[in-house]
Design an enzyme around this catalytic site. Structure first.
Site, PDB file in Angstrom:
ATOM      1  N   GLY A  47       0.741  -1.149  -0.021  1.00  0.00           N
ATOM      2  CA  GLY A  47      -0.019  -0.073  -0.109  1.00  0.00           C
ATOM      3  C   GLY A  47       0.932   1.291  -0.003  1.00  0.00           C
ATOM      4  CB  SER A  48       4.036   2.130  -1.326  1.00  0.00           C
ATOM      5  OG  SER A  48       4.192   1.954  -2.799  1.00  0.00           O
ATOM      6  CG  ASN A  49       0.740   3.801  -5.593  1.00  0.00           C
ATOM      7  OD1 ASN A  49       1.019   5.025  -5.938  1.00  0.00           O
ATOM      8  ND2 ASN A  49       1.114   2.702  -5.909  1.00  0.00           N
ATOM      9  CE  LYS A  67      -8.085 -12.317  -3.947  1.00  0.00           C
ATOM     10  NZ  LYS A  67      -7.903 -13.558  -4.583  1.00  0.00           N
ATOM     11  CG  ASN A 104      -6.187   0.165 -10.710  1.00  0.00           C
ATOM     12  OD1 ASN A 104      -5.803   0.046  -9.673  1.00  0.00           O
ATOM     13  ND2 ASN A 104      -6.043  -0.595 -11.898  1.00  0.00           N
ATOM     14  CG  HIS A 126      -1.850  -0.673 -15.201  1.00  0.00           C
ATOM     15  ND1 HIS A 126      -2.060  -1.890 -14.658  1.00  0.00           N
ATOM     16  CD2 HIS A 126      -1.116  -0.812 -16.310  1.00  0.00           C
ATOM     17  CE1 HIS A 126      -1.509  -2.551 -15.476  1.00  0.00           C
ATOM     18  NE2 HIS A 126      -0.732  -2.058 -16.582  1.00  0.00           N
ATOM     19  CG  ASP A 128      -5.392  -3.440 -15.652  1.00  0.00           C
ATOM     20  OD1 ASP A 128      -5.472  -2.914 -14.466  1.00  0.00           O
ATOM     21  OD2 ASP A 128      -4.328  -4.291 -15.843  1.00  0.00           O
ATOM     22  CD  GLU A 141       2.373   2.984  -9.439  1.00  0.00           C
ATOM     23  OE1 GLU A 141       1.258   2.732  -8.922  1.00  0.00           O
ATOM     24  OE2 GLU A 141       3.238   2.090 -10.183  1.00  0.00           O
TER      25      GLU A 141
END
Ligand code: GRF
Length: 208
Positions: free
Chosen positions: A16-18, A95, A111, A113, A154, A183
């Site tokens: 969960g670094s983002n 998921k 999201n 990517h 995606d 990111e």
């Protein structure tokens, strides 16, 4: 312009670094939003451990807690709803979301990517594999994509992209590191553009 407080609900499977980079932006005021709930399908995830250490609301919801897929989907939608989440942020969530969550949060699920979609995305394209595909294709430029989430991997409407150069001699690891650093800066900035009205989620994904 976003109406009212922006309450973020994160879904993260790993470190969960983002997510942490976005919450750092919330805390120091760069981003006008707050973390309302952190959900992980992985009870051991760094994301949940960090949430607990920071005393942030979190929940473990997975096939272990809800064996039935429809019940799992409903539990996620209900937990987000009960926490007052109005924007869902996928941050390394491995998921697929189900119809209850997708319908309740139509055009409200983001999201990120680590490539320039629609290239190098889709089922099975995650982590190191994305960067290996970029290198195998001989790309000189890769990047970061923030998009709305629909029922395919995606796939939903692209909201924002940032290019990242591929350097001579890059391997998947060096490329992943460079992209991830971008990111961390790009995700919160994109959310702030949604909050300010510069990006209009309803226009990007109208109700069918
Ligand atoms: C990131 O590379 C993101 O693009 C992808 O999953 C990774 C998550 O990393 N969807 P982290 O858990 O935020 O560190």
């Amino acid at each position: 312009m976003w109406q009212g407080p922006m309450r973020l609900g994160f879904l993260a499977s790993h470190g969960g670094s983002n997510m942490r980079a976005i919450i750092a932006g919330c805390r120091d005021g760069r981003l006008g939003a707050e973390s309302a709930l952190i959900i992980s399908n992985n009870r051991q995830s760094g994301a949940l451990q960090w949430a607990a250490a920071e005393s942030l609301p979190f929940a473990h919801i997975s096939a272990r807690t809800h064996a039935d897929a429809a019940e799992l989907d409903q539990a996620i939608a209900d937990a987000l709803g009960a926490a007052g989440v109005n924007l869902v942020v996928l941050a390394g969530y491995m998921k697929m979301l189900g119809p209850a969550t997708l319908n309740r949060y139509h055009a409200r699920i983001l999201n990120i990517h680590p490539a320039l979609l629609p290239k190098h995305g889709g089922r099975g394209m995650y982590g190191r594999r994305v960067h290996e595909a970029v290198l195998a294709a001989g790309e000189r430029v890769t990047g970061v994509t923030v998009h709305l989430v629909d029922e395919h991997y995606d796939h939903g409407p692209i909201l924002a992209q940032q290019e990242v150069p591929v350097a001579a001699g890059d391997d998947a690891e060096s490329l992943a590191k460079r992209v991830l650093a971008v990111e961390h800066d790009f995700y919160w900035r994109t959310i702030e553009r949604i909050r300010s009205g510069a990006i209009d989620l309803d226009a990007a994904m109208p109700v069918p």
